[in-house]
Scaffold this motif. Structure first.
Motif, short mmCIF file in Angstrom:
data_model
loop_
_atom_site.label_atom_id
_atom_site.label_comp_id
_atom_site.label_asym_id
_atom_site.label_seq_id
_atom_site.Cartn_x
_atom_site.Cartn_y
_atom_site.Cartn_z
N MET A 1 -0.50 13.11 43.75
CA MET A 1 -1.06 12.97 45.09
C MET A 1 0.02 12.57 46.09
O MET A 1 0.97 11.86 45.75
CB MET A 1 -2.18 11.92 45.06
CG MET A 1 -3.37 12.34 44.21
SD MET A 1 -4.67 11.08 44.16
CE MET A 1 -5.21 11.09 45.88
N PRO A 2 -0.11 13.00 47.35
CA PRO A 2 0.91 12.70 48.36
C PRO A 2 1.06 11.20 48.59
O PRO A 2 0.08 10.45 48.56
CB PRO A 2 0.36 13.40 49.62
CG PRO A 2 -0.56 14.44 49.12
CD PRO A 2 -1.17 13.89 47.87
N HIS A 3 2.29 10.78 48.85
CA HIS A 3 2.60 9.37 49.06
C HIS A 3 1.79 8.79 50.21
O HIS A 3 1.27 7.67 50.11
CB HIS A 3 4.10 9.22 49.33
CG HIS A 3 4.54 7.81 49.53
ND1 HIS A 3 4.88 6.99 48.47
CD2 HIS A 3 4.69 7.05 50.66
CE1 HIS A 3 5.23 5.79 48.94
NE2 HIS A 3 5.12 5.81 50.25
N HIS A 4 1.68 9.51 51.32
CA HIS A 4 1.00 8.95 52.49
C HIS A 4 -0.49 8.76 52.25
O HIS A 4 -1.13 7.92 52.90
CB HIS A 4 1.24 9.84 53.73
CG HIS A 4 0.48 11.14 53.70
ND1 HIS A 4 0.95 12.26 53.06
CD2 HIS A 4 -0.71 11.48 54.25
CE1 HIS A 4 0.09 13.24 53.21
NE2 HIS A 4 -0.93 12.80 53.92
N VAL A 5 -1.06 9.52 51.32
CA VAL A 5 -2.47 9.32 50.96
C VAL A 5 -2.62 8.02 50.17
O VAL A 5 -3.52 7.21 50.43
CB VAL A 5 -3.00 10.51 50.14
CG1 VAL A 5 -4.42 10.24 49.66
CG2 VAL A 5 -2.95 11.79 50.96
N LEU A 6 -1.72 7.80 49.22
CA LEU A 6 -1.82 6.65 48.33
C LEU A 6 -1.52 5.34 49.04
O LEU A 6 -1.97 4.28 48.59
CB LEU A 6 -0.86 6.83 47.15
CG LEU A 6 -1.14 8.04 46.27
CD1 LEU A 6 -0.06 8.17 45.20
CD2 LEU A 6 -2.51 7.94 45.64
N GLU B 1 4.18 0.07 55.30
CA GLU B 1 3.96 -0.20 53.88
C GLU B 1 4.34 -1.62 53.48
O GLU B 1 4.17 -2.01 52.32
CB GLU B 1 4.72 0.82 53.03
CG GLU B 1 4.14 2.22 53.18
CD GLU B 1 4.83 3.23 52.28
OE1 GLU B 1 5.55 2.81 51.34
OE2 GLU B 1 4.65 4.44 52.50
N GLN B 2 4.86 -2.40 54.44
CA GLN B 2 5.16 -3.79 54.15
C GLN B 2 3.95 -4.69 54.36
O GLN B 2 3.99 -5.87 54.00
CB GLN B 2 6.33 -4.26 55.01
CG GLN B 2 7.64 -3.56 54.70
CD GLN B 2 8.80 -4.11 55.51
OE1 GLN B 2 8.81 -5.29 55.88
NE2 GLN B 2 9.78 -3.27 55.81
N VAL B 3 2.91 -4.16 54.98
CA VAL B 3 1.69 -4.94 55.19
C VAL B 3 0.55 -4.28 54.42
O VAL B 3 0.55 -3.08 54.17
CB VAL B 3 1.33 -5.07 56.69
CG1 VAL B 3 2.43 -5.80 57.44
CG2 VAL B 3 1.06 -3.71 57.32
N TRP B 4 -0.40 -5.11 54.03
CA TRP B 4 -1.56 -4.63 53.27
C TRP B 4 -2.51 -3.86 54.19
O TRP B 4 -3.04 -2.82 53.82
CB TRP B 4 -2.27 -5.82 52.65
CG TRP B 4 -3.65 -5.56 52.12
CD1 TRP B 4 -4.83 -5.71 52.79
CD2 TRP B 4 -3.99 -5.10 50.82
NE1 TRP B 4 -5.88 -5.39 51.97
CE2 TRP B 4 -5.39 -5.01 50.76
CE3 TRP B 4 -3.25 -4.77 49.68
CZ2 TRP B 4 -6.08 -4.59 49.61
CZ3 TRP B 4 -3.92 -4.35 48.55
CH2 TRP B 4 -5.31 -4.27 48.52
N GLN B 5 -2.71 -4.39 55.39
CA GLN B 5 -3.67 -3.81 56.31
C GLN B 5 -3.31 -4.20 57.73
O GLN B 5 -2.86 -5.32 57.97
CB GLN B 5 -5.09 -4.31 55.97
CG GLN B 5 -6.22 -3.53 56.59
CD GLN B 5 -7.57 -3.96 56.01
OE1 GLN B 5 -7.64 -4.82 55.14
NE2 GLN B 5 -8.64 -3.38 56.50
#
Length: 533
Positions: free
Chosen positions: A401-406, A450-454
């Motif tokens: 699966m694509p990285h940006h999806v995951l 990607e350094q933050v959860w949300q």
């Protein structure tokens, strides 16, 4: 240190059984074990011994807990656990309990020991085999009782001035205990101790990998759903439902129908992006030759009509859940021979439901499709229920699966409805979407996403005075929220750079008409929740 070649596991996978005595760190123990590529499960300490034997664990870990062994009704464990012939590790309360049960002594400590401490290694054996005798090691303590005397056959491995038996073990029976918490980051070398227990004491193979999980899961899904039946999945575009959908599609192909419902409270361009993603970018099949069977339902007007004039956040959640079920049920009825509903349930949800402490109090209603299986006479298929979020991402990557999806941030089922405080209007939603899009765009551009959860924006039900040009404004206040977390159960506010926040604030105020003030939320969970409503 020489590694011992392990015999083949008794079951399809080697199991470490974690018995929960109510510790706030129990889930963290499981995470640390899984990080070593060893499979583990958490079960309440009340699980019957016969069930434990049937599970054939290769090792047992007794968690900590808030109780004292002297309390009436204090949680305990069947003594037969120590006769299974497998290694046992007791952590904090777990150590006190087995000392109490096996003939040692436990007493109230003269001083409650909570926080950093330093143990002195007395004997470098067992889980301390990689250390040196006389070495001082930083650990994290959290206990009010302490072991006064060890059971017969046990010897001291480490001590502190306040805890003479900070670590102990019976080497021949492979039973070990520590008064501190090796699973927390405040015990810097705790992972080394757990690794020694798993690999040197228990001689377990590190065979819990995404690839092995996928192979096993596909076989289980095929057996569960059967060769002819169909399944339905409520696809949101989030990580969990997306990976679950691809995994089930890998198992049963086009007999899975995914239903994506546009509820009118999604982020900017989200519906179009999700549809494009799964129709063009996410491949299924052993060789990536197919695409998900996706049904897109635009029910935004239905949801917005139902939400008109509603301000209470709990009522918003219930309305969205009710309308979602109505829409989903109507579309699902068109799928012939459907017997199963696929959900992206994760292991933290399972742990919460079987916790020794019982399910936690409801803080707020969570939007899910939990009412659907009973209403539609469907069976649940939850292929990810054994996984933590980071493991789900690894499985998704192994599926191609694509990285940006995951690595998409979690997005709540009620969507922007609970980020638009107070009454929801189309105008406020449009303002919120534009502001939020800028925030996410800048996070990606600064490589902070990607350094933050949300991370997300919240439009507040207040206005403030501002000055733009030569004129006075009286417009909306926008709050930015970004948190770091492992699984969302606890979270800390993200320390984003001031320069970054200044840029985001400037862009939002200048580019989004209707906002003249931006604030940043510096609350952690607990006491706050991640979402505002």
């Amino acid at each position: 240190m020489r590694r011992v070649v392990c015999p083949p596991p008794i079951m399809d996978r080697s199991l470490v059984l974690i018995l929960d005595f109510g510790s706030q760190y129990t889930q963290l123990i499981a995470r640390r074990v899984r990080e070593q590529r060893v499979y583990c499960e958490i079960h309440p300490c009340t699980i019957p011994l016969a069930q434990i034997r049937a599970m054939q664990p290769r090792a047992v870990i007794l968690s900590g807990g808030p109780s004292s062994v002297f309390e009436e009704g204090a949680p305990s464990v069947d003594r037969g656990v120590f006769e299974l012939g497998v290694p046992v590790l007791g952590i904090c309360y777990g150590m006190q309990l087995f000392c109490h049960l096996l003939g040692g002594g436990v007493e109230k400590a003269a001083e409650r020991e909570y926080g950093p401490a330093r143990i002195e290694v007395r004997k470098a054996e067992g889980l301390l085999e990689g250390f040196q005798r006389g070495e001082h090691v930083d650990v994290w303590m959290s206990h009010g009782d302490r072991v006064r005397s060890l059971p017969p056959g046990f010897e001291t491995l480490a001590s502190t001035p306040n805890a003479p038996f900070a670590a102990a073990g019976n080497l021949s029976r492979r039973i070990f205990g520590v008064q501190f918490h090796p699973e927390v980051v405040h015990t810097p070398r705790g992972v080394e101790m757990l690794r020694a227990f798993l690999f040197d004491v228990a001689q377990l193979p590190p065979d819990w990998t995404p690839g092995s999980f996928v192979e096993e899961a596909i076989e289980k899904i095929r057996n569960q759903i059967g060769p002819e039946a169909h399944a339905i999945c409520g696809l949101s575009g989030g990580v969990d439902s997306s990976v679950a959908a691809v995994l089930v599609s890998r198992a049963i192909g086009d007999r899975l129908t995914c239903i994506f419902v546009d509820n009118g409270v999604l982020r900017k361009n989200e519906a179009a992006e999700v549809v494009k993603m799964f129709k063009e970018q996410v491949a299924i099949g052993d060789h990536g030759e197919g695409r998900l069977n996706l049904v897109h339902v635009d029910a935004s007007k239905h949801f917005m009509d139902a939400l008109h004039g509603v301000e209470d956040p709990e009522q918003k959640r219930k309305i969205i859940g009710r309308v979602f079920i109505e829409v989903f049920e109507r579309e699902a009825a068109k799928v012939k021979n459907a017997t199963h509903l696929v959900q992206g349930t994760l292991y933290p949800d399972v742990i919460e439901s079987v916790s020794f402490k019982g399910p936690s109090a409801t803080i707020k209603t969570h939007h899910n499709v939990g009412g659907l299986p009973e209403r539609m006479n469907l069976k649940l298929c939850e292929p990810l229920r054994e996984l933590f979020k980071d493991e789900v991402r690894e499985v998704g990557a192994s599926l191609g699966m694509p990285h940006h999806v995951l690595w998409r941030h979690p997005f709540p089922g009620p969507g922007l409805a609970i980020r638009c405080l107070g009454e929801i209007t189309q105008e406020k939603l449009d303002v919120l979407r534009e502001a939020d899009a800028i925030f996410i765009e800048e996070l990606r551009a600064s490589e902070l996403y990607e350094q933050v959860w949300q991370a997300f924006s919240v439009i507040l039900p207040v206005r403030s005075v501002g000055v733009m040009g030569d004129g006075r404004t009286y417009e909306n206040v926008l709050a930015l929220r970004a948190v770091t977390s492992k699984d969302g159960m606890t979270a800390d506010w993200a320390r984003l750079p001031y320069e970054f926040l200044a840029k985001v604030s400037s862009r939002i105020i200048n580019e989004v008409r209707g906002i003249n003030r931006v604030v940043y939320d510096v609350s952690s969970k607990p006491p706050a929740t991640i979402e505002w409503e």
